[in-house]
Design a protein around this motif. Sequence first.
Motif, PDB file in Angstrom:
ATOM      1  N   ILE A   4      31.012  18.638  -0.439  1.00 24.18           N
ATOM      2  CA  ILE A   4      30.241  17.701   0.200  1.00 24.18           C
ATOM      3  C   ILE A   4      30.808  16.717   0.739  1.00 24.18           C
ATOM      4  N   ALA A   5      31.954  16.133   0.418  1.00 26.30           N
ATOM      5  CA  ALA A   5      32.807  15.058   0.914  1.00 26.30           C
ATOM      6  C   ALA A   5      33.404  15.336   2.090  1.00 26.30           C
ATOM      7  N   ILE A   6      33.837  16.833   2.216  1.00 26.19           N
ATOM      8  CA  ILE A   6      34.226  17.130   3.762  1.00 26.19           C
ATOM      9  C   ILE A   6      33.022  17.543   4.765  1.00 26.19           C
ATOM     10  N   LEU A   7      32.194  17.797   4.160  1.00 25.50           N
ATOM     11  CA  LEU A   7      30.954  18.247   4.978  1.00 25.50           C
ATOM     12  C   LEU A   7      30.309  16.875   5.478  1.00 25.50           C
ATOM     13  N   VAL A   8      30.407  15.882   4.755  1.00 27.65           N
ATOM     14  CA  VAL A   8      29.720  14.613   5.270  1.00 27.65           C
ATOM     15  C   VAL A   8      30.856  14.066   6.232  1.00 27.65           C
ATOM     16  N   ALA A   9      32.035  14.214   6.067  1.00 26.54           N
ATOM     17  CA  ALA A   9      33.059  13.756   7.089  1.00 26.54           C
ATOM     18  C   ALA A   9      32.716  14.336   8.310  1.00 26.54           C
ATOM     19  N   LEU A  10      32.571  15.406   8.481  1.00 27.32           N
ATOM     20  CA  LEU A  10      32.245  16.433   9.539  1.00 27.32           C
ATOM     21  C   LEU A  10      30.810  16.301  10.110  1.00 27.32           C
ATOM     22  N   ALA A  11      30.030  15.536   9.513  1.00 27.57           N
ATOM     23  CA  ALA A  11      28.504  15.332   9.925  1.00 27.57           C
ATOM     24  C   ALA A  11      28.347  14.615  11.132  1.00 27.57           C
ATOM     25  N   ASP A  12      29.450  13.991  11.343  1.00 25.04           N
ATOM     26  CA  ASP A  12      29.294  12.880  12.740  1.00 25.04           C
ATOM     27  C   ASP A  12      30.216  13.733  14.001  1.00 25.04           C
ATOM     28  N   PRO A  13      29.471  13.583  15.123  1.00 29.32           N
ATOM     29  CA  PRO A  13      30.096  14.318  16.372  1.00 29.32           C
ATOM     30  C   PRO A  13      31.299  13.655  16.832  1.00 29.32           C
ATOM     31  N   THR A  14      31.410  12.476  16.424  1.00 31.04           N
ATOM     32  CA  THR A  14      32.709  11.448  16.856  1.00 31.04           C
ATOM     33  C   THR A  14      33.801  11.829  16.003  1.00 31.04           C
ATOM     34  N   ARG A  15      33.581  12.093  14.546  1.00 37.18           N
ATOM     35  CA  ARG A  15      34.553  12.328  13.685  1.00 37.18           C
ATOM     36  C   ARG A  15      34.993  13.890  13.888  1.00 37.18           C
ATOM     37  N   CYS A  16      34.088  14.824  14.307  1.00 32.63           N
ATOM     38  CA  CYS A  16      34.371  16.229  14.742  1.00 32.63           C
ATOM     39  C   CYS A  16      35.182  16.186  16.105  1.00 32.63           C
ATOM     40  N   ARG A  17      34.993  15.276  16.979  1.00 32.77           N
ATOM     41  CA  ARG A  17      35.981  15.050  18.236  1.00 32.77           C
ATOM     42  C   ARG A  17      37.358  14.770  17.644  1.00 32.77           C
ATOM     43  N   LEU A  18      37.273  13.599  16.845  1.00 32.01           N
ATOM     44  CA  LEU A  18      38.519  13.237  16.514  1.00 32.01           C
ATOM     45  C   LEU A  18      39.520  14.430  15.828  1.00 32.01           C
ATOM     46  N   ILE A  19      38.854  15.316  15.030  1.00 29.89           N
ATOM     47  CA  ILE A  19      39.663  16.332  14.358  1.00 29.89           C
ATOM     48  C   ILE A  19      40.005  17.109  15.565  1.00 29.89           C
ATOM     49  N   GLU A  20      39.286  17.141  16.392  1.00 32.65           N
ATOM     50  CA  GLU A  20      39.591  18.164  17.715  1.00 32.65           C
ATOM     51  C   GLU A  20      41.066  17.561  18.410  1.00 32.65           C
ATOM     52  N   LEU A  21      40.997  16.399  18.541  1.00 30.93           N
ATOM     53  CA  LEU A  21      42.236  15.698  19.270  1.00 30.93           C
ATOM     54  C   LEU A  21      43.327  15.626  18.424  1.00 30.93           C
ATOM     55  N   LEU A  22      43.124  15.618  17.074  1.00 31.25           N
ATOM     56  CA  LEU A  22      44.013  15.750  16.128  1.00 31.25           C
ATOM     57  C   LEU A  22      44.850  17.327  15.918  1.00 31.25           C
ATOM     58  N   LEU A  23      44.253  18.359  16.522  1.00 34.46           N
ATOM     59  CA  LEU A  23      44.463  19.419  16.182  1.00 34.46           C
ATOM     60  C   LEU A  23      46.092  19.826  17.238  1.00 34.46           C
ATOM     61  N   VAL A  24      46.125  19.025  18.408  1.00 33.95           N
ATOM     62  CA  VAL A  24      47.356  19.017  18.958  1.00 33.95           C
ATOM     63  C   VAL A  24      48.635  18.609  18.272  1.00 33.95           C
ATOM     64  N   GLY A  25      48.372  17.587  17.486  1.00 32.83           N
ATOM     65  CA  GLY A  25      49.391  17.056  16.767  1.00 32.83           C
ATOM     66  C   GLY A  25      49.098  15.518  16.411  1.00 32.83           C
ATOM     67  N   PRO A  26      50.033  14.617  15.553  1.00 35.64           N
ATOM     68  CA  PRO A  26      49.678  13.344  15.229  1.00 35.64           C
ATOM     69  C   PRO A  26      49.473  12.405  16.730  1.00 35.64           C
ATOM     70  N   ARG A  27      48.536  11.435  16.251  1.00 37.37           N
ATOM     71  CA  ARG A  27      48.224  10.609  17.546  1.00 37.37           C
ATOM     72  C   ARG A  27      48.023   9.070  16.960  1.00 37.37           C
TER      73      ARG A  27
END
Length: 152
Positions: A4-27
């Motif tokens: 649940i905690a992870i799914l709640v964190a991923l429930a927002d499009p902004t947070r999903c986009r942040l995850i995508e931006l961090l895929l490249v490396g630390p920012r």
Amino acid sequence: MPPIAILVALADPTRCRLIELLLVGPRPVHVLAAAFKISRPAISRHLRVLKQSGLISENKFGRENRYSLHPAKLAPVQRWLTGIVPPPKGGPDAAAAVAPVAETVAKPQAKRAGARVPDATVVVPAPPVDAVHPEMSKPKKPAAISQMGFDF
């Protein structure tokens, strides 16, 4: 049990986009905030939710706070989804067979003066989901889940 905690964190499009931006490396936070049209404090709140779920971590690097993604923390979500949605059988085209698609219906042959006219096809759209599964048309009120600092 779903993570649940992870799914709640991923429930927002902004947070999903942040995850995508961090895929490249630390920012650093200013680089992450520049990718959005929302305020930097709002980005910090989203980052806090991701941090509380364990998906990212924050490290001081000089005067900057750099955020790093921990993709291994998504493993419980992947395991849970695999348990409820089995992989399609029969190769990559089998996944398309699961989705509702339009049916092709052949019209009866028409004959004019004894000549044979080739069959014509008509595309009939698939029925709406609630006609096939009426229980899906009535949304059930979900149990209250903490939005980890966000009140909607």
